[in-house]
Design a protein around this motif. Structure first.
Motif, mmCIF file in Angstrom:
data_model
loop_
_atom_site.group_PDB
_atom_site.id
_atom_site.type_symbol
_atom_site.label_atom_id
_atom_site.label_comp_id
_atom_site.label_asym_id
_atom_site.label_seq_id
_atom_site.Cartn_x
_atom_site.Cartn_y
_atom_site.Cartn_z
ATOM 1 N N THR A 253 0.839 -1.205 0.000
ATOM 2 C CA THR A 253 0.000 0.000 0.000
ATOM 3 C C THR A 253 0.869 1.248 0.000
ATOM 4 O O THR A 253 0.613 2.213 -0.732
ATOM 5 C CB THR A 253 -0.898 0.016 1.252
ATOM 6 N N ILE A 254 1.903 1.244 0.839
ATOM 7 C CA ILE A 254 2.762 2.421 0.953
ATOM 8 C C ILE A 254 3.709 2.517 -0.245
ATOM 9 O O ILE A 254 3.931 3.578 -0.810
ATOM 10 C CB ILE A 254 3.569 2.361 2.270
ATOM 11 N N GLN A 256 3.336 1.655 -3.268
ATOM 12 C CA GLN A 256 2.787 2.069 -4.567
ATOM 13 C C GLN A 256 2.998 3.560 -4.824
ATOM 14 O O GLN A 256 3.204 3.965 -5.966
ATOM 15 C CB GLN A 256 1.306 1.735 -4.650
ATOM 16 N N PHE A 257 3.002 4.362 -3.754
ATOM 17 C CA PHE A 257 3.200 5.806 -3.958
ATOM 18 C C PHE A 257 4.653 6.093 -4.330
ATOM 19 O O PHE A 257 4.933 6.996 -5.108
ATOM 20 C CB PHE A 257 2.812 6.572 -2.702
ATOM 21 N N HIS A 258 5.572 5.294 -3.754
ATOM 22 C CA HIS A 258 6.978 5.503 -4.092
ATOM 23 C C HIS A 258 7.284 4.981 -5.489
ATOM 24 O O HIS A 258 8.108 5.542 -6.194
ATOM 25 C CB HIS A 258 7.859 4.842 -3.033
ATOM 26 N N GLN A 260 5.199 5.156 -7.872
ATOM 27 C CA GLN A 260 4.718 6.237 -8.741
ATOM 28 C C GLN A 260 5.790 7.313 -8.903
ATOM 29 O O GLN A 260 6.005 7.829 -9.988
ATOM 30 C CB GLN A 260 3.473 6.854 -8.113
ATOM 31 N N SER A 261 6.452 7.645 -7.797
ATOM 32 C CA SER A 261 7.464 8.695 -7.853
ATOM 33 C C SER A 261 8.679 8.265 -8.665
ATOM 34 O O SER A 261 9.419 9.091 -9.164
ATOM 35 C CB SER A 261 7.924 9.064 -6.443
ATOM 36 N N THR A 268 -1.541 4.333 -12.557
ATOM 37 C CA THR A 268 -1.854 4.434 -11.134
ATOM 38 C C THR A 268 -3.005 3.512 -10.745
ATOM 39 O O THR A 268 -3.076 3.049 -9.621
ATOM 40 C CB THR A 268 -2.222 5.873 -10.747
ATOM 41 N N GLN A 269 -3.915 3.247 -11.695
ATOM 42 C CA GLN A 269 -5.030 2.341 -11.387
ATOM 43 C C GLN A 269 -4.495 0.952 -11.051
ATOM 44 O O GLN A 269 -4.987 0.267 -10.167
ATOM 45 C CB GLN A 269 -6.002 2.230 -12.575
ATOM 46 N N THR A 272 -3.060 0.984 -7.579
ATOM 47 C CA THR A 272 -4.110 0.992 -6.567
ATOM 48 C C THR A 272 -4.582 -0.427 -6.264
ATOM 49 O O THR A 272 -4.916 -0.760 -5.132
ATOM 50 C CB THR A 272 -5.298 1.841 -7.054
#
Lengths: 307, 360
Positions: A253-254, A256-258, A260-261, A268-269, A272
């Motif tokens: 969960t965490i 996935q944001f990194h 993305q960066s 992004t879907q 998610t």
């Protein structure tokens, strides 16, 4: 130094994101070990979240909110227990109904609290602990409820495998007729186990609404209740593996944001969806040993007991 | 059954008849309907619209009576609600979310004598207009504040979807930040939602972990503010002034001010001067603002931001004035020119200094 700090912050976020799953799964584990399959975890979590938020926002006490969230979850599970244990209703259907009921009830309870926020204090600074940088940052970064969850994990594991009442509970879940013949109250044990599961789901919801965001939103559990149920099954009813699965979910969960960066060009879907898919895939693989599953599955899971 | 049907038809005809009749000279107040996609709440998108609705009611007094319908789901539910409002004799209906576009258009076709205002869409009719705000203007000012205040030189942006309206805001912000400090980098993370406090919080924390010390957002919840407050970092709010939730963290916030807008547009419907020309209002019309700057912002920064704000209001400064380059270094707006509105509407690129990928 910067890298170590980054990893510590990542770990804090991972453990925090995993906490609600740990709580709900441990509760469901105890219920299932007693032979009751409660698919209403999502609904109980939502009701716990809305009640906890409503109480916390009205009283200003996070602890009181959490306690009321636990009570609300237990109350929901009591309805379930009455229908399935005393009235012999089908556990799967009743559990699904409980989830749908919970979504509606929680929306109703929380309707007056949309757009309301709880006030949050700044970062915690404790002289000695804050000075021991890395460990201090990590320990202080965690929510108090996360520590409670870790303690609860050890308690549940000890209870199930090392204590007499735990043995009785597992007996009720495996061979209820024999347990009944010896003189145990099968229904009594199951009632208590289901209510423990409900209370834990309620606390899991409270963690989301009172500590994690802290905002109430309709349907805010976003499928975590279902993941909790899946965790129990795919972890082959093993508390340690449940904790591992929850951490994995939190980590992805965490992460996935990194990801993305990192500009890898992954939609992004897809990211998610990743925590849900990754958790289940990994657990299915590590638990694919048939013999072990048969050994661990409560033999009378979801089978009604007529005394 | 037949009798019930006849009754319904009679009622429908009566409703049409009432609407068809010319509106009375003075006595009848104009019934104004507001359709909200979420509950009103205390802060955020719908709360700001409803604040505007109250200001309008106060300003226009007996000339209007307003009805709000909150928590309306997109799709068939929206169609039912909007049609019901029109059938009840509402002469003006505001639908305050992009998702209501097709339903508003459909009802506008059924009730040609009522007026419909749809927010942020691109479809209109003789009796239906669109309205939007130039959020990139206050965003530029907020960017200036962030650019001046960042110590790490890295600012985070919690984004929702890569739509032109969102890219305008992020790009305007980045231009403002880099006007104060040309080395500033803006990292964008998308959460795939307009309102998801859990993911907004996780995205904010992820940005803080990556060395960001200020986070801004184009989402609707208080979560980024609370995350910043908790982590001891700074935040630029969005939609509402959320200083009460981030007393030590909120630098400023980008906020819409709907009161005068709703008063003006409703007034134009009452006196018959309304037209279906699309409205894209700016700070000059007073529909947008930035929240009072936080106590941590030094005076000289406050003065610079105020001076720029005066220029934007006076029309002597446009946030997208050349030269502006995109991420690849290609010049998108030539020196000495200002971006045409059409290019803003279809914006699909990030300015130089923004770190984030857009779908092809």
């Amino acid at each position: 130094m910067a890298e170590i700090n980054f990893i510590v912050i990542l770990l804090i976020a991972t453990v925090t994101a995993a906490t609600p799953l740990m709580l709900a799964s441990l509760g469901e584990l105890v219920a299932e070990r007693s032979g009751v399959l409660n698919l209403g975890v999502e609904g109980m979590m939502l009701v716990g979240a809305s009640v906890a938020f409503a109480v916390a926002a009205s009283s200003g006490s996070l602890l009181l909110g959490t306690v009321c969230g636990a009570l609300a979850g237990a109350l929901m599970s009591l309805v379930f227990a009455f229908l399935t244990l005393s009235c012999m209703a089908n556990q799967v259907a009743t559990g699904l109904a409980l989830t749908i009921f919970g979504i509606g009830v929680s929306a109703y309870i929380g309707s007056g609290f949309t757009g309301v926020s709880l006030e949050v204090s700044g970062p915690l600074v404790v002289p000695f602990i804050s000075d021991v940088t890395i460990l201090g940052t990590f320990l202080l970064g965690l929510e108090p409820l996360t520590y409670v969850t870790i303690v609860l994990f050890f308690c549940v594991r000890w209870f199930l495998y090392k204590s007499r009442p735990g043995l009785m509970l597992r007996a009720v879940g495996d061979v209820p007729d024999a347990a009944h013949a010896i003189g145990f109250s099968v229904l009594g044990v199951r009632y208590l186990a289901v209510m423990f599961g409900g209370a834990m789901a309620g606390v899991a919801g409270a963690f989301l609404s009172v500590y994690y965001t802290p905002v109430w939103v309709e349907n805010m559990t976003a499928g975590r209740g279902w993941i909790a149920v899946a965790l129990v099954v795919f972890a082959a009813w093993n508390p340690t593996r449940i904790m591992f699965g929850a951490l994995l979910f939190g980590g992805v969960t965490i992460l996935q944001f990194h990801i993305q960066s990192a500009n890898l060009g992954i939609p992004t879907q897809f990211l998610t969806m990743l925590p849900y898919a990754a958790t289940i895939a990994v657990l299915v693989i590590i638990s694919s040993d048939r013999a072990r599953i048969l050994l661990n599955t409560p033999a009378s899971l979801a089978v009604p007991f007529r005394p | 059954m037949l009798r019930y049907l006849l009754h319904s038809i009679a009622a429908l005809l009566a409703a049409y008849g009432l609407l068809g009749a010319p509106t009375g000279a003075v006595a009848e107040p104009l019934k104004v309907g507001f359709v909200y996609f979420s509950p009103v709440g205390e802060t955020g998108w719908t709360a700001e619209h409803d604040k505007g609705r109250r200001v309008m009611e106060e300003a226009l007094g007996d000339a209007v009576s307003a009805t709000i319908v909150e928590n309306v789901a997109y799709g068939p539910d929206a169609l039912r609600v909007i049609r019901q409002l029109a059938a009840d004799g509402h002469g003006l209906v505001y639908t305050t979310s992009f998702g209501f576009m097709d339903q508003t258009l459909e009802v506008a076709g059924l009730y040609p004598d009522a007026t419909f205002m749809h927010l942020d869409g691109y479809k209109s009719a003789d009796n239906m207009a669109t309205y939007s705000l130039r959020y990139y203007e206050p965003s530029y000012l907020a960017g200036m504040v962030a650019g001046a205040m960042t110590k790490t030189g890295t600012i985070g942006y919690v984004s929702s979807f890569p739509l032109p309206a969102v890219l305008q805001i992020i790009n305007g912000f980045a231009l403002g930040a880099r006007a104060m400090n040309p080395d500033v980098v803006v990292k964008v993370i998308e959460v795939n939602s307009w309102y998801d406090p859990g993911r907004e919080r996780e995205a904010s924390d992820a940005l803080f972990a990556q060395g960001v010390d200020i986070v801004a957002h184009v989402t609707d919840s208080t979560a980024p503010t609370l995350a910043a407050q908790k982590a001891g970092k700074m935040v630029i709010g969005f939609h509402s002034d959320r200083a009460q939730f981030g007393p030590d963290s909120q630098l400023t916030a980008v906020i819409p001010v709907w009161g005068d807008f709703y008063t003006r547009v409703t007034g134009s419907v009452i006196d018959g001067t309304w037209t279906n020309a699309p409205m894209w209002d700016s700070m000059a019309q007073g529909v947008l603002a930035i929240a009072p700057l936080g106590p941590m912002v030094p005076q000289d920064v406050v003065a610079q931001v105020e001076a720029r704000q005066a220029e934007i209001v006076a029309g002597t400064f446009h946030p997208f004035q050349g030269p502006v380059r995109d991420q690849s270094g290609t010049e998108r707006i030539a020196a000495g020119t200002v971006i045409p509105d059409a290019d803003l509407y279809s914006m699909n690129w990030y300015v130089e200094g923004v770190e984030g990928t857009l779908p092809e």
